[in-house]
Write a protein that holds these residues in place. Structure first.
Motif, PDB file in Angstrom:
ATOM      1  N   ASP A  44      -4.563  -8.162  -3.524  1.00 43.73           N
ATOM      2  CA  ASP A  44      -4.134  -8.805  -2.425  1.00 43.73           C
ATOM      3  C   ASP A  44      -2.775  -9.725  -2.828  1.00 43.73           C
ATOM      4  O   ASP A  44      -2.801 -10.564  -3.586  1.00 43.73           O
ATOM      5  CB  ASP A  44      -5.394  -9.911  -1.941  1.00 43.73           C
ATOM      6  CG  ASP A  44      -6.550  -9.313  -1.824  1.00 43.73           C
ATOM      7  OD1 ASP A  44      -6.500  -8.052  -1.017  1.00 43.73           O
ATOM      8  OD2 ASP A  44      -7.536  -9.560  -2.146  1.00 43.73           O
ATOM      9  N   VAL A  45      -1.754  -9.306  -1.809  1.00 34.22           N
ATOM     10  CA  VAL A  45      -0.464 -10.009  -2.244  1.00 34.22           C
ATOM     11  C   VAL A  45       0.261 -10.219  -0.948  1.00 34.22           C
ATOM     12  O   VAL A  45       0.062 -10.055   0.003  1.00 34.22           O
ATOM     13  CB  VAL A  45       0.408  -8.586  -2.784  1.00 34.22           C
ATOM     14  CG1 VAL A  45       1.954  -9.045  -3.031  1.00 34.22           C
ATOM     15  CG2 VAL A  45      -0.126  -8.298  -4.037  1.00 34.22           C
ATOM     16  N   VAL A  46       1.032 -11.529  -1.260  1.00 33.32           N
ATOM     17  CA  VAL A  46       2.036 -12.129  -0.425  1.00 33.32           C
ATOM     18  C   VAL A  46       3.038 -11.770  -0.871  1.00 33.32           C
ATOM     19  O   VAL A  46       3.584 -12.498  -1.990  1.00 33.32           O
ATOM     20  CB  VAL A  46       1.634 -13.596   0.041  1.00 33.32           C
ATOM     21  CG1 VAL A  46       2.874 -13.954   1.151  1.00 33.32           C
ATOM     22  CG2 VAL A  46       0.375 -13.688   0.867  1.00 33.32           C
ATOM     23  N   ALA A  71       9.175 -19.253   7.838  1.00 29.66           N
ATOM     24  CA  ALA A  71       8.168 -18.442   8.033  1.00 29.66           C
ATOM     25  C   ALA A  71       6.663 -19.037   7.312  1.00 29.66           C
ATOM     26  O   ALA A  71       5.561 -18.943   7.856  1.00 29.66           O
ATOM     27  CB  ALA A  71       8.370 -17.030   7.674  1.00 29.66           C
ATOM     28  N   GLY A  72       6.780 -19.369   6.133  1.00 33.54           N
ATOM     29  CA  GLY A  72       5.732 -20.005   5.521  1.00 33.54           C
ATOM     30  C   GLY A  72       5.166 -21.288   6.157  1.00 33.54           C
ATOM     31  O   GLY A  72       3.987 -21.406   6.201  1.00 33.54           O
ATOM     32  N   ASP A  73       6.147 -22.142   6.786  1.00 34.82           N
ATOM     33  CA  ASP A  73       5.613 -23.047   7.593  1.00 34.82           C
ATOM     34  C   ASP A  73       4.952 -22.807   8.643  1.00 34.82           C
ATOM     35  O   ASP A  73       3.755 -23.281   9.091  1.00 34.82           O
ATOM     36  CB  ASP A  73       7.006 -24.075   7.930  1.00 34.82           C
ATOM     37  CG  ASP A  73       6.577 -25.121   8.962  1.00 34.82           C
ATOM     38  OD1 ASP A  73       6.124 -26.354   8.340  1.00 34.82           O
ATOM     39  OD2 ASP A  73       6.543 -25.142   9.920  1.00 34.82           O
ATOM     40  N   GLU A  83       5.528 -22.272  -2.353  1.00 32.55           N
ATOM     41  CA  GLU A  83       4.948 -23.782  -2.430  1.00 32.55           C
ATOM     42  C   GLU A  83       3.934 -23.762  -1.124  1.00 32.55           C
ATOM     43  O   GLU A  83       2.785 -24.136  -1.147  1.00 32.55           O
ATOM     44  CB  GLU A  83       5.857 -24.728  -2.590  1.00 32.55           C
ATOM     45  CG  GLU A  83       6.433 -24.790  -4.112  1.00 32.55           C
ATOM     46  CD  GLU A  83       7.386 -26.055  -4.305  1.00 32.55           C
ATOM     47  OE1 GLU A  83       7.647 -26.331  -5.484  1.00 32.55           O
ATOM     48  OE2 GLU A  83       7.737 -26.527  -3.104  1.00 32.55           O
ATOM     49  N   LEU A  84       4.829 -23.462  -0.121  1.00 33.91           N
ATOM     50  CA  LEU A  84       4.085 -23.521   1.209  1.00 33.91           C
ATOM     51  C   LEU A  84       2.678 -22.646   1.386  1.00 33.91           C
ATOM     52  O   LEU A  84       1.704 -23.202   1.639  1.00 33.91           O
ATOM     53  CB  LEU A  84       4.926 -23.488   2.416  1.00 33.91           C
ATOM     54  CG  LEU A  84       5.852 -24.589   2.701  1.00 33.91           C
ATOM     55  CD1 LEU A  84       7.235 -23.902   3.458  1.00 33.91           C
ATOM     56  CD2 LEU A  84       5.328 -25.983   3.255  1.00 33.91           C
ATOM     57  N   LEU A  85       3.058 -21.272   0.794  1.00 31.93           N
ATOM     58  CA  LEU A  85       2.040 -20.408   1.026  1.00 31.93           C
ATOM     59  C   LEU A  85       0.882 -20.569  -0.015  1.00 31.93           C
ATOM     60  O   LEU A  85      -0.097 -20.515   0.365  1.00 31.93           O
ATOM     61  CB  LEU A  85       2.628 -19.172   0.958  1.00 31.93           C
ATOM     62  CG  LEU A  85       3.447 -18.651   2.375  1.00 31.93           C
ATOM     63  CD1 LEU A  85       4.338 -17.420   2.119  1.00 31.93           C
ATOM     64  CD2 LEU A  85       2.416 -18.352   3.523  1.00 31.93           C
ATOM     65  N   VAL A 132      -5.260 -14.107  -4.700  1.00 27.78           N
ATOM     66  CA  VAL A 132      -3.956 -13.714  -4.159  1.00 27.78           C
ATOM     67  C   VAL A 132      -2.770 -13.851  -4.865  1.00 27.78           C
ATOM     68  O   VAL A 132      -2.425 -15.002  -5.280  1.00 27.78           O
ATOM     69  CB  VAL A 132      -4.093 -14.500  -2.549  1.00 27.78           C
ATOM     70  CG1 VAL A 132      -2.631 -13.908  -1.756  1.00 27.78           C
ATOM     71  CG2 VAL A 132      -5.244 -14.378  -1.800  1.00 27.78           C
ATOM     72  N   THR A 133      -1.919 -13.033  -4.890  1.00 27.15           N
ATOM     73  CA  THR A 133      -0.711 -13.030  -5.699  1.00 27.15           C
ATOM     74  C   THR A 133       0.670 -13.085  -4.710  1.00 27.15           C
ATOM     75  O   THR A 133       0.521 -12.620  -3.826  1.00 27.15           O
ATOM     76  CB  THR A 133      -0.457 -11.673  -6.360  1.00 27.15           C
ATOM     77  OG1 THR A 133      -1.663 -11.685  -7.319  1.00 27.15           O
ATOM     78  CG2 THR A 133       0.959 -11.856  -7.102  1.00 27.15           C
ATOM     79  N   VAL A 134       1.144 -14.315  -5.048  1.00 28.91           N
ATOM     80  CA  VAL A 134       2.416 -14.973  -4.433  1.00 28.91           C
ATOM     81  C   VAL A 134       3.425 -14.026  -5.234  1.00 28.91           C
ATOM     82  O   VAL A 134       3.957 -14.655  -6.383  1.00 28.91           O
ATOM     83  CB  VAL A 134       2.468 -16.067  -4.086  1.00 28.91           C
ATOM     84  CG1 VAL A 134       3.911 -16.503  -3.329  1.00 28.91           C
ATOM     85  CG2 VAL A 134       1.195 -16.685  -3.254  1.00 28.91           C
TER      86      VAL A 134
END
Length: 207
Positions: free
Chosen positions: A73-75, A161-163, A44-46, A18-20
């Motif tokens: 697959d991307v965030v 939102a990541g949290d 960092e969270l994700l 997965v690419t952030v």
């Protein structure tokens, strides 16, 4: 990715890696573009969440002009102001809009003219560090592939939102499954620490 992981992990993020992706920002007087500390915190969270779910995580820096092609697959921790790619993806959302109002203030709004989700940081008289964020699983523009978009009205909201995702992903999957969706998260902050994150607009599945 390791075998024998819950089905909702694959449904939420794909098979991996997965690419952030986070945006680089060109600041006046700086020769090199930078990444905001809030976007770094959200990444960092994700990334930690994805690693805990046994995904291999890769990092990508969206160039300052915002043009890029989401692959695999991307965030994307990137709002419509920072990239025309995420702007086009959000524009196709049948329920929510993320655009500046007549005064130029960025807000998330219901397309049917209902609620407007403003950042508390932009409201007169508000002294707390609080923000709102758009979260959606959306089609990549010009493709039938999906990617997850996390976009605070300010960069602070992306960390919130990541949290929220880190704490509520199984419940979110129970509501939306593998389908495209969008929702709004509100969060409070103490410096880089998220002290509260919860839904302001529940997830809506896109038909």
């Amino acid at each position: 990715m390791l075998d024998a992981v819950p089905d909702w992990t694959i449904a939420s993020f794909g098979v991996g890696p997965v690419t952030v992706a986070v945006p680089l920002r060109q600041l006046s007087g700086r020769a090199l573009p930078v990444i905001s500390s809030e976007d770094t915190r959200a990444a960092e969270l994700l990334s930690a969440l994805l690693a805990d779910l046994s995904f291999r995580v890769e990092q990508f820096r969206i160039p300052p002009g915002g043009e890029w092609e989401p692959m695999r697959d991307v965030v994307a921790i990137c709002g419509p102001k920072s990239s025309p790619v995420t702007a086009a993806a959000i524009e196709a959302d049948p329920y929510l809009m993320f655009e500046p109002d007549e005064a130029g203030k960025w807000t998330i709004r219901e397309r049917d003219g209902g609620r407007v989700y403003e950042s508390p940081m932009d409201l007169a008289g508000e002294q707390r560090w609080s923000d709102v964020a758009y979260v959606g699983r959306l089609p990549v523009p010009g493709s039938d592939r999906l990617f997850l978009v996390v976009a605070g009205v300010h960069a602070l909201g992306s960390a919130g939102a990541g949290d929220y995702l880190a704490r509520n992903l199984p419940d979110l999957y129970a509501q939306v499954g593998t389908r495209p969706f969008s929702m709004v998260v509100i969060s409070d902050h103490d410096g880089e620490t998220v002290t509260r994150s919860e839904l302001l607009c529940p997830p809506r599945v896109h038909q």
